[in-house]
Design a protein around this motif. Structure first.
Motif, PDB file in Angstrom:
ATOM      1  N   VAL A  70       0.837  -1.207   0.000  1.00  0.00           N
ATOM      2  CA  VAL A  70       0.000   0.000   0.000  1.00  0.00           C
ATOM      3  C   VAL A  70       0.871   1.256   0.000  1.00  0.00           C
ATOM      4  O   VAL A  70       0.507   2.273  -0.597  1.00  0.00           O
ATOM      5  N   SER A  71       2.033   1.196   0.639  1.00  0.00           N
ATOM      6  CA  SER A  71       2.964   2.336   0.584  1.00  0.00           C
ATOM      7  C   SER A  71       3.352   2.629  -0.860  1.00  0.00           C
ATOM      8  O   SER A  71       3.465   3.800  -1.261  1.00  0.00           O
ATOM      9  N   MET A  72       3.543   1.580  -1.662  1.00  0.00           N
ATOM     10  CA  MET A  72       3.871   1.765  -3.077  1.00  0.00           C
ATOM     11  C   MET A  72       2.674   2.303  -3.844  1.00  0.00           C
ATOM     12  O   MET A  72       2.819   3.193  -4.694  1.00  0.00           O
ATOM     13  N   ILE A  73       1.476   1.801  -3.534  1.00  0.00           N
ATOM     14  CA  ILE A  73       0.260   2.282  -4.195  1.00  0.00           C
ATOM     15  C   ILE A  73       0.046   3.766  -3.905  1.00  0.00           C
ATOM     16  O   ILE A  73      -0.318   4.546  -4.798  1.00  0.00           O
ATOM     17  N   ARG A  74       0.286   4.171  -2.678  1.00  0.00           N
ATOM     18  CA  ARG A  74       0.038   5.563  -2.285  1.00  0.00           C
ATOM     19  C   ARG A  74       0.930   6.559  -3.034  1.00  0.00           C
ATOM     20  O   ARG A  74       0.598   7.745  -3.127  1.00  0.00           O
ATOM     21  N   LYS A  75       2.039   6.110  -3.584  1.00  0.00           N
ATOM     22  CA  LYS A  75       2.910   7.005  -4.348  1.00  0.00           C
ATOM     23  C   LYS A  75       2.264   7.437  -5.655  1.00  0.00           C
ATOM     24  O   LYS A  75       2.608   8.477  -6.211  1.00  0.00           O
ATOM     25  N   LYS A  76       1.323   6.630  -6.164  1.00  0.00           N
ATOM     26  CA  LYS A  76       0.659   6.993  -7.420  1.00  0.00           C
ATOM     27  C   LYS A  76      -0.854   7.124  -7.288  1.00  0.00           C
ATOM     28  O   LYS A  76      -1.520   7.573  -8.212  1.00  0.00           O
ATOM     29  N   ASP A  77      -1.395   6.742  -6.131  1.00  0.00           N
ATOM     30  CA  ASP A  77      -2.842   6.861  -5.939  1.00  0.00           C
ATOM     31  C   ASP A  77      -3.129   7.130  -4.465  1.00  0.00           C
ATOM     32  O   ASP A  77      -3.076   6.232  -3.631  1.00  0.00           O
ATOM     33  N   ALA A  78      -3.420   8.387  -4.172  1.00  0.00           N
ATOM     34  CA  ALA A  78      -3.676   8.779  -2.780  1.00  0.00           C
ATOM     35  C   ALA A  78      -5.132   8.572  -2.391  1.00  0.00           C
ATOM     36  O   ALA A  78      -5.498   8.752  -1.229  1.00  0.00           O
ATOM     37  N   ASP A  79      -5.969   8.180  -3.354  1.00  0.00           N
ATOM     38  CA  ASP A  79      -7.406   8.215  -3.121  1.00  0.00           C
ATOM     39  C   ASP A  79      -8.079   6.869  -2.881  1.00  0.00           C
ATOM     40  O   ASP A  79      -9.136   6.817  -2.260  1.00  0.00           O
ATOM     41  N   ILE A  80      -7.529   5.769  -3.397  1.00  0.00           N
ATOM     42  CA  ILE A  80      -8.234   4.499  -3.273  1.00  0.00           C
ATOM     43  C   ILE A  80      -8.449   4.130  -1.803  1.00  0.00           C
ATOM     44  O   ILE A  80      -7.497   4.124  -1.016  1.00  0.00           O
TER      45      ILE A  80
END
Length: 242
Positions: A70-80
């Motif tokens: 999720v830390s990696m996801i948050r770098k490109k998507d702050a909203d999901i």
């Protein structure tokens, strides 16, 4: 018509996955889901705006942790919206740092999962949207779910990201006032394109090539503006991810 919540489940234990699916299958909130058994396969297939909710196991065998994923996801998507599923509360503080909407201990209870689903539905309902009149009622469609809009005669065909099509009696010239200029481009009097689903412009055919491989025509005199609009969208999207 109730919107459906599209869910990604990242869980490597078969029994826990079955429990999650059973709860979702019998939930009052309409939903669909895709199952991943490790974080790597989820990350490899992830696309922004593809899911309305991520249910992420924190501890997975032979994989990075859910916190790392999720830390990696948050770098490109702050909203999901993300809800972590775990056997302990050791990572509760980290989950809040990653803006998780839920931290559910195993075995998952229907009540806790229902609460997370409700929060995800509320977030989706608040998303910037297009309002159309269909079957005598006002209907709301999230911009992020719309791939492109097409006018054929007196009817509007709205092509959605899940490859479904919504048909209504409207005029594109009137609907276009609702469409944000930074996200939608009108390359022709009969089309409006969501730039987030445009892969590139085919200069020979003079059309947008969309992610579903459809070609949306561009009027010759609008070719330069179309190219500039797509470049601006890509630039702003890339900058927002840095």
């Amino acid at each position: 018509m109730q919107q459906s919540v599209n869910i990604a489940i990242c869980e490597d234990e078969a029994a826990e996955t079955k429990l999650l699916c059973d709860i979702l299958d019998h939930n009052d909130i309409k939903n669909s889901y895709t199952i991943f058994t490790d974080a790597d396969s989820f990350l490899a297939s992830y696309e922004r705006d593809k899911y309305d909710l991520l249910l992420m196991d924190i501890y997975m065998k032979d994989s990075m942790t859910g916190i790392e994923a999720v830390s990696m996801i948050r770098k490109k998507d702050a909203d999901i919206p993300v809800a972590f599923i775990t056997t302990s509360r050791d990572h509760a503080l980290e989950s809040y740092r990653l803006s998780a909407i839920g931290y559910i201990e195993k075995p998952v209870s229907a009540a806790e999962l229902n609460n997370v689903l409700h929060l995800a539905m509320l977030k989706k309902a608040d998303a910037p949207s297009l309002y159309i009149k269909r079957n005598g009622a006002l209907e709301k469609l999230a911009f992020s779910d719309i791939m492109y809009i097409e006018q054929r005669g007196r009817q509007i065909f709205i092509h959605m990201k899940d490859n479904t099509e919504i048909v209504c009696y409207e005029k594109l010239s009137e609907l276009s006032s609702q469409l944000p200029a930074e996200l939608f481009f009108l390359p022709h009097k009969s089309y409006a394109v969501n730039l987030s689903y445009a892969m590139h412009i085919d200069t020979d055919l003079k059309c947008f090539v969309m992610t579903d491989n459809s070609n949306i025509p561009i009027k010759r005199e609008l070719t330069a503006k179309a190219r500039k609009a797509l470049e601006s969208y890509f630039f702003e999207y890339t900058r927002s991810r840095l």
